[in-house]
Design a protein around this motif. Structure first.
Motif, short mmCIF file in Angstrom:
data_model
loop_
_atom_site.label_atom_id
_atom_site.label_comp_id
_atom_site.label_asym_id
_atom_site.label_seq_id
_atom_site.Cartn_x
_atom_site.Cartn_y
_atom_site.Cartn_z
N MET A 1 5.09 -21.79 -34.14
CA MET A 1 3.72 -21.68 -33.68
C MET A 1 2.69 -20.53 -34.48
SD MET A 1 2.32 -20.72 -30.36
CE MET A 1 3.29 -20.25 -29.10
N ARG A 2 3.06 -20.79 -35.71
CA ARG A 2 2.41 -20.56 -36.39
C ARG A 2 1.59 -21.68 -36.78
NH1 ARG A 2 -0.02 -16.00 -36.43
NH2 ARG A 2 0.65 -13.79 -37.57
N MET A 3 2.10 -22.63 -37.04
CA MET A 3 1.55 -24.18 -37.94
C MET A 3 0.87 -24.59 -36.52
SD MET A 3 5.56 -26.09 -39.45
CE MET A 3 4.14 -27.25 -39.95
N LEU A 4 1.54 -23.66 -35.43
CA LEU A 4 -0.26 -24.77 -34.19
C LEU A 4 -1.30 -23.66 -34.72
CD1 LEU A 4 2.42 -25.78 -30.96
CD2 LEU A 4 1.40 -27.18 -32.77
N GLU A 5 -0.92 -22.45 -34.66
CA GLU A 5 -2.34 -21.31 -34.75
C GLU A 5 -2.51 -22.52 -35.86
OE1 GLU A 5 -1.06 -17.23 -33.44
OE2 GLU A 5 0.04 -18.07 -35.27
N GLU A 6 -2.31 -22.71 -37.07
CA GLU A 6 -2.91 -23.45 -38.43
C GLU A 6 -3.82 -24.25 -38.13
OE1 GLU A 6 -2.31 -23.21 -43.53
OE2 GLU A 6 -0.54 -24.32 -41.79
N VAL A 7 -3.59 -25.44 -37.42
CA VAL A 7 -4.31 -26.59 -36.78
C VAL A 7 -5.67 -26.31 -36.23
CG1 VAL A 7 -3.49 -28.72 -35.33
CG2 VAL A 7 -1.85 -28.42 -36.86
N SER B 1 -7.02 -24.10 -36.75
CA SER B 1 -8.40 -22.95 -37.58
C SER B 1 -7.76 -21.65 -37.44
CB SER B 1 -9.29 -23.58 -38.09
OG SER B 1 -9.64 -24.67 -38.07
N ARG B 2 -6.54 -21.19 -36.49
CA ARG B 2 -6.22 -19.59 -36.05
C ARG B 2 -7.21 -19.34 -35.63
NH1 ARG B 2 -2.62 -17.32 -39.63
NH2 ARG B 2 -1.12 -18.72 -40.30
N GLU B 3 -7.66 -20.51 -34.78
CA GLU B 3 -9.17 -20.01 -33.94
C GLU B 3 -8.55 -19.34 -32.65
OE1 GLU B 3 -12.42 -22.46 -34.65
OE2 GLU B 3 -12.86 -22.23 -36.20
N VAL B 4 -7.39 -19.82 -32.34
CA VAL B 4 -7.38 -19.45 -30.48
C VAL B 4 -5.66 -18.85 -30.88
CG1 VAL B 4 -5.79 -20.98 -28.72
CG2 VAL B 4 -8.04 -21.85 -30.00
N SER B 5 -5.61 -18.53 -30.08
CA SER B 5 -4.23 -17.01 -30.34
C SER B 5 -3.22 -17.95 -29.74
CB SER B 5 -4.59 -16.23 -28.93
OG SER B 5 -4.75 -16.21 -27.86
N ALA B 6 -1.65 -17.99 -30.19
CA ALA B 6 -0.58 -17.93 -30.00
C ALA B 6 -0.65 -18.11 -28.19
CB ALA B 6 0.61 -17.56 -30.62
N GLU B 7 -0.78 -16.81 -27.38
CA GLU B 7 -0.61 -17.10 -25.81
C GLU B 7 -1.55 -18.25 -25.39
OE1 GLU B 7 -1.33 -14.27 -28.00
OE2 GLU B 7 -0.10 -12.42 -27.40
N ARG B 8 -2.82 -18.72 -26.09
CA ARG B 8 -3.59 -19.47 -25.66
C ARG B 8 -2.47 -20.75 -25.81
NH1 ARG B 8 -4.95 -22.41 -23.15
NH2 ARG B 8 -7.11 -23.78 -22.23
N ILE B 9 -2.12 -21.04 -27.19
CA ILE B 9 -1.87 -22.48 -27.38
C ILE B 9 0.10 -22.53 -26.22
CG2 ILE B 9 -0.22 -23.51 -29.58
CD1 ILE B 9 -1.53 -21.69 -31.30
N ARG B 10 0.48 -21.49 -26.24
CA ARG B 10 1.71 -21.44 -25.14
C ARG B 10 1.13 -22.27 -24.24
NH1 ARG B 10 6.26 -17.56 -23.32
NH2 ARG B 10 8.10 -18.71 -23.55
N GLU B 11 -0.01 -21.95 -23.29
CA GLU B 11 -1.09 -22.28 -21.94
C GLU B 11 -1.13 -23.59 -21.96
OE1 GLU B 11 -3.77 -19.52 -20.58
OE2 GLU B 11 -3.01 -17.88 -20.59
N ALA B 12 -1.18 -23.79 -23.56
CA ALA B 12 -2.05 -25.31 -23.92
C ALA B 12 -0.72 -26.41 -23.62
CB ALA B 12 -2.87 -25.32 -24.86
N LEU B 13 0.28 -25.95 -23.48
CA LEU B 13 1.82 -26.18 -24.33
C LEU B 13 1.61 -26.86 -23.29
CD1 LEU B 13 3.66 -25.18 -27.90
CD2 LEU B 13 2.17 -27.21 -27.05
N ARG B 14 1.78 -25.68 -22.37
CA ARG B 14 2.64 -26.02 -20.92
C ARG B 14 1.88 -26.80 -19.96
NH1 ARG B 14 4.03 -19.90 -20.33
NH2 ARG B 14 1.69 -19.87 -19.71
N SER B 15 0.35 -26.87 -19.86
CA SER B 15 -0.97 -27.87 -19.00
C SER B 15 0.00 -28.95 -19.89
CB SER B 15 -2.09 -27.56 -19.80
OG SER B 15 -2.35 -28.03 -20.77
N ILE B 16 0.66 -29.43 -20.48
CA ILE B 16 0.80 -30.96 -20.56
C ILE B 16 2.30 -31.40 -20.08
CG2 ILE B 16 1.18 -33.07 -22.82
CD1 ILE B 16 0.14 -30.29 -24.16
#
Length: 537
Positions: A469-475, A477-492
């Motif tokens: 999850m930290r690595m995805l945040e770095e992808v 540029s730490r501009e998106v929260s972990a919670e938002r990334i989790r939502e994005a993964l579920r949208s695929i």
């Protein structure tokens, strides 16, 4: 989610979007979200006919027979992005090795649990029962998941070393400043054992056994390693045993440890020096010597900075601290102490003090309730006489008033400027954020495993999930929260369906963050529609 065809009492077929869920008894049930109308009308729309013809590779205008088209089922595919990170650490080879014959694919089971934890937290049984909703894991058995947990527990330290070597060599990173803190992880249980104990819960979870988790991260917020301790362990007692293990296993020569006041005992600081480590830790001003306090409240030599949040000022002291080591010998260490004051902190401290005073006043109205309370909360400002009479401790209230807005940081680093020490310590929020992500976003607790081996395996899964999850945040540029990334993964997701016996995957609409992850990780976007035979899971 999936499409379901329901026949009415009049014999008419309707199309519904349905979501599966488990009730309190664990039974899978269906929730009807909305209707897409009559099946006949839905399948005869030009857009769906166009899709059907495209799937069949047929450019003619012929109609597709209704009975040749199956119901659609929505399946997740967000783990394809996590697999890119997984492969960068060569985990398939790490877990499966070169054995020609294996009873099961350990790497696949571990990857499924890790990716699933990042997308949707669940028990291992829940993961098994819903595995068909995640493309590529249909053959993962419940025994595979439990056995994989045992493997993770057995190879925990080996996994940490593998991650450390790969990350700090592959990504050309280096370790110089590290952050350490502890938290508690509770269980839905009241049964104690060697590991699970009653103790002070940082989650405020009273009446449940817990373990203590110590976590070490680098200055970028990436985890280096962790250790678990019995649930009744004191914070300050966890640091040295943990670092002794880490120092032996990793090539950590000269690092500066940043930590909160919970680990600041003079003996801990002496041992850190003897291990060759530096430190930047909070100093308990209320327990400081009169010599230090005299300098703190002396307003000379403070450097002042004024900003939108009010006044912030600081000064540097050099202080000697005496202590007795474990053998009883008198020792001395000399450190830099940076004292700071801020209007904003003073306002916050003042509000907290007033809150506790009000609680103390309310407690004094019912003296019988006071005796059973500990010194936390309102009882802090209540003093008792021998006759069991209680009254406000005005002396302590005035003493606390004097400390409002002040803070002190102690460091072994003579070559660091006060500004650098302050900046390093103020970065301690990164580990607090790490615990927040692990606890709330990735839902590390409560833990439902009971054996020590399975508990340890579960925590390795959480550790891997947090790293990725930290690595995805770095992808991003730490501009998106972990919670938002989790939502994005579920949208695929894809809709899985068949036409005339041939199975297809239809790519569903994904959100903006998901598209950015595909681009940032350089993973090719799947086609809008793909025959299952040609789809690379």
């Amino acid at each position: 989610m999936f499409l379901k065809i329901v026949r009415s009492a009049q014999g008419i077929d309707y199309v519904y979007v349905v979501e599966g869920y488990r009730d309190s008894s664990g039974i899978i049930r269906h929730k009807y979200l909305f209707s897409l109308g009559k099946l006949e009308d839905f399948l005869q729309t030009p857009s769906f006919q166009k899709l059907a013809r495209r799937a069949l590779g047929n450019s003619t205008e012929r109609k597709i027979e209704l009975k040749s088209i199956s119901e659609g089922k929505v399946v997740y595919w967000g783990h394809s992005l996590i697999k890119k990170l997984w492969d960068s650490f060569e985990f398939d080879r790490f877990f499966n090795g070169k054995r020609a014959r294996k009873r099961f694919d350990i790497a696949r089971a571990v990857f499924y649990m890790t990716a699933r934890h990042m997308m949707l937290s669940d028990s291992k049984l829940g993961m098994y029962e819903s595995r068909i909703d995640f493309l590529g894991f249909e053959t993962v058995g419940i025994n595979h998941l439990y056995r994989a947990l045992d493997v993770l527990a057995e190879r925990k330290e080996e996994i940490e070393e593998h991650l450390f070597q790969r990350r700090y060599n592959l990504f050309n990173s280096h370790v110089d400043v590290v952050f350490y803190d502890v938290t508690t992880v509770y269980f839905e249980s009241q049964r104690e054992d060697v590991l699970r104990k009653y103790g002070f819960s940082k989650d405020g979870k009273i009446g449940s056994v817990q373990i203590v988790l110590g976590l070490l991260i680098d200055k970028e917020g990436f985890p280096i390693g962790y250790e678990i301790f019995p649930g009744n362990s004191f914070d300050g007692k966890t640091l040295i045993p943990f670092l002794e293990k880490i120092k032996k296993r990793f090539s950590l020569n000269r690092i500066i440890l940043v930590a909160d006041r919970g680990i600041n005992s003079k003996l801990n600081l002496l041992k850190l020096r003897e291990m060759g480590f530096g430190y930047i830790v909070a100093l308990r001003l209320r327990n400081a010597s009169e010599e230090i306090l005299k300098e703190v409240f002396n307003q000379a030599d403070y450097k002042e900075v004024t900003n939108s949040e009010g006044v912030f000022k600081y000064k540097t002291l050099r202080q000697r601290f005496r202590l007795r080591d474990e053998e009883g010998k008198l020792r001395e260490i000399e450190d830099t102490v940076v004292v700071s004051y801020s209007d904003r902190r003073a306002e916050r401290d003042r509000a907290e003090r007033q809150r506790l005073i009000q609680k103390a006043i309310r407690l004094l109205e019912t003296p019988s309730a006071i005796e059973g309370l500990n010194k936390r909360g309102g009882k802090k400002y209540i003093k008792a006489e021998q006759s069991s009479k209680y009254f406000l401790d005005e002396e302590l209230i005035e003493r606390d008033r004097a400390f409002e807005g002040y803070y002190a940081i102690q460091s072994s680093e003579e070559n660091l400027k006060a500004e650098q020490i302050l900046e390093a310590y103020h970065s301690l929020w990164k580990i607090e954020e790490s615990f927040r992500i692990m606890k709330h976003t990735l839902e590390i607790r409560p833990v439902y495993h009971w054996s020590e081996q399975r508990i340890k395996g579960h925590l390795v899964v959480c550790f891997l999930s947090f790293l990725f999850m930290r690595m995805l945040e770095e992808v991003l540029s730490r501009e998106v929260s972990a919670e938002r990334i989790r939502e994005a993964l579920r949208s695929i997701t894809f809709t899985e369906f068949s036409i005339e016996g041939v199975q297809y995957y239809l790519r569903n609409k994904m959100d903006r963050v998901a598209r950015e992850l595909f681009k940032g990780l350089k993973v090719a976007m799947p086609e809008n529609i793909t025959e299952k035979e040609n789809f690379k899971i």
